[in-house]
Design an enzyme around this catalytic site. Structure first.
Site, PDB file in Angstrom:
ATOM      1  N   GLN A 136      42.774  46.066  49.593  1.00 60.70           N
ATOM      2  CA  GLN A 136      43.036  46.647  48.920  1.00 60.70           C
ATOM      3  C   GLN A 136      44.278  47.210  50.493  1.00 60.70           C
ATOM      4  O   GLN A 136      43.626  47.755  51.821  1.00 60.70           O
ATOM      5  CB  GLN A 136      42.390  47.969  48.874  1.00 60.70           C
ATOM      6  CG  GLN A 136      42.915  49.481  48.718  1.00 60.70           C
ATOM      7  CD  GLN A 136      43.568  50.386  47.545  1.00 60.70           C
ATOM      8  OE1 GLN A 136      43.326  48.722  46.502  1.00 60.70           O
ATOM      9  NE2 GLN A 136      44.608  50.562  46.978  1.00 60.70           N
ATOM     10  N   LYS A 141      39.614  49.955  39.727  1.00 57.52           N
ATOM     11  CA  LYS A 141      39.907  48.491  38.895  1.00 57.52           C
ATOM     12  C   LYS A 141      38.636  47.999  38.948  1.00 57.52           C
ATOM     13  O   LYS A 141      38.723  46.708  38.255  1.00 57.52           O
ATOM     14  CB  LYS A 141      40.278  47.451  40.554  1.00 57.52           C
ATOM     15  CG  LYS A 141      41.867  48.518  40.641  1.00 57.52           C
ATOM     16  CD  LYS A 141      42.665  47.668  42.403  1.00 57.52           C
ATOM     17  CE  LYS A 141      44.154  48.371  42.427  1.00 57.52           C
ATOM     18  NZ  LYS A 141      44.126  48.409  44.214  1.00 57.52           N
ATOM     19  N   ASP A 201      47.798  40.570  43.541  1.00 57.29           N
ATOM     20  CA  ASP A 201      48.995  41.029  43.832  1.00 57.29           C
ATOM     21  C   ASP A 201      50.245  40.237  43.848  1.00 57.29           C
ATOM     22  O   ASP A 201      51.353  41.118  43.880  1.00 57.29           O
ATOM     23  CB  ASP A 201      48.535  41.912  45.371  1.00 57.29           C
ATOM     24  CG  ASP A 201      47.510  43.078  45.325  1.00 57.29           C
ATOM     25  OD1 ASP A 201      47.939  43.917  43.911  1.00 57.29           O
ATOM     26  OD2 ASP A 201      47.182  43.021  45.856  1.00 57.29           O
TER      27      ASP A 201
END
Ligand code: NAD
Length: 311
Positions: free
Chosen positions: A112, A68, A135
């Site tokens: 995460q 990422k 997200d």
């Protein structure tokens, strides 16, 4: 069978061709367009910045986070890399999220998963400022999506929408079967497909582990989106001719020589039936990564009131 690679614009295919929907190429085109969006924001004096928070020792998670960061660097998004000892109390993670929420130089926050057992994932997701929730998992953003007013679409279903559009797949009026009801893929995917919007207006059947006679559902479908995490569970016998097949699954399976990645779809037999199909790897995966960048650019625009066009 003959494949026609698909990325952005392409010509019609005949019935004898199966389109291989190339997520690597579509994602590269989105990243390239995002560079212009990032440049326009940077010219106003703000550089988009994504904070990633890692609280586990899992090498796979570490790899995901580092990928990422690489993606962000490619398009000009800065990153802040925060790691927290997995043994640390949950409060340390909550305090970190609180600090990132109020830091004006941070526009997107990604925690995460998975988190250690002593940390309640849902509490963490609720704690992230919904305007920085790239997200799209905060209940406010989930609710907005269900209500047809999405702020951040979760990256995987958003990426699939972009793929369907790039591949010129007609979803309006189509019968779509989504396999899997997770909060990150199946449920938001079904919700996006029923929206009155591009890559929407489909009639959706959402299947899951308790669905009876899955094959009878998939055989009726114009579009099958497989996100069950079961290696090669969908084969050509479960599809009718002309189906569009989107394979979300990423499963590592043992082989005689080691291991390999396979999807939830048995590619060879499915491709014989399908009009269009995504490969694994190189289908949905690269799109998921690209849409995190897309959401981060959008988050920068939202949190700084800068208007920017997004691809
Ligand atoms: P999950 O385990 O949270 O959910 C799987 C869902 O599949 C569940 O809702 C379950 O009910 C359903 N299911 C399981 N077995 C089934 C069966 N036999 N028949 C019908 N339904 C069944 O998984 P997830 O996080 O949604 O991920 C699904 C797959 O997609 C995994 O392989 C994951 O690695 C992959 N994935 C890929 C990407 C990507 O970018 N390509 C992103 C996220 C997840």
């Amino acid at each position: 069978m003959r494949f026609k690679y698909v990325a952005g614009k392409y010509s019609c295919v005949t019935q004898t061709q199966t389109q291989l929907i190339d997520g690597t190429e579509v994602a590269a085109s989105i990243r390239s367009d995002l560079i212009s969006s990032v440049n326009r924001i940077t010219n106003t004096g703000t550089t988009p910045q994504l904070a990633t928070v890692l609280m586990n020792d899992d090498p796979a998670s570490q790899t995901y986070v580092s990928m990422k960061h690489d993606d962000c660097e490619e398009v000009g998004i800065e990153t802040r890399d925060i790691t927290i000892d997995p043994e640390a109390p949950a409060a340390e993670l909550f305090d970190t999220v609180d600090e990132l929420n109020t830091d004006p130089s941070i526009h997107g926050i990604l925690v995460q998963m998975p988190l250690p057992d002593h940390v309640d994932e849902r509490e963490v997701l609720r704690r992230i400022d919904p305007k920085k929730d790239v997200d799209g998992f905060h209940p406010e953003n989930v609710g907005r999506l269900v209500a047809g007013q999405p702020r951040y679409k979760p990256c995987t279903p958003h990426g699939i929408q972009k793929l369907l559009i790039a591949a010129d797949i007609e979803t309006e009026g189509a019968d779509a079967v989504v396999i899997g009801r997770s909060n990150i893929v199946g449920k938001p995917m079904a919700n996006l497909l029923i929206q009155k919007a591009d890559a929407g207006n489909a009639t959706v059947t959402l299947c899951h582990s308790r669905t009876n006679d899955l094959a009878s559902k998939t055989r009726e479908a114009d579009i099958v989106i497989a996100a069950a995490g079961v290696p090669e569970m969908i084969d050509g016998d479960m599809l009718s001719a002309g189906t569009v097949v989107i394979d979300v699954g990423i499963n590592r399976v043992e082989t005689e020589t080691g291991s390999e990645l396979v999807g939830d779809v048995e590619f060879e037999s499915a491709a014989e039936k399908a009009d269009a199909i995504t490969p694994v790897p190189g289908g949905v995966g690269p799109m998921t990564r690209a849409m995190l960048l897309w959401n981060t650019v959008k988050a920068t625009a939202i949190t700084t009131d800068v208007s920017v066009e997004l691809p």
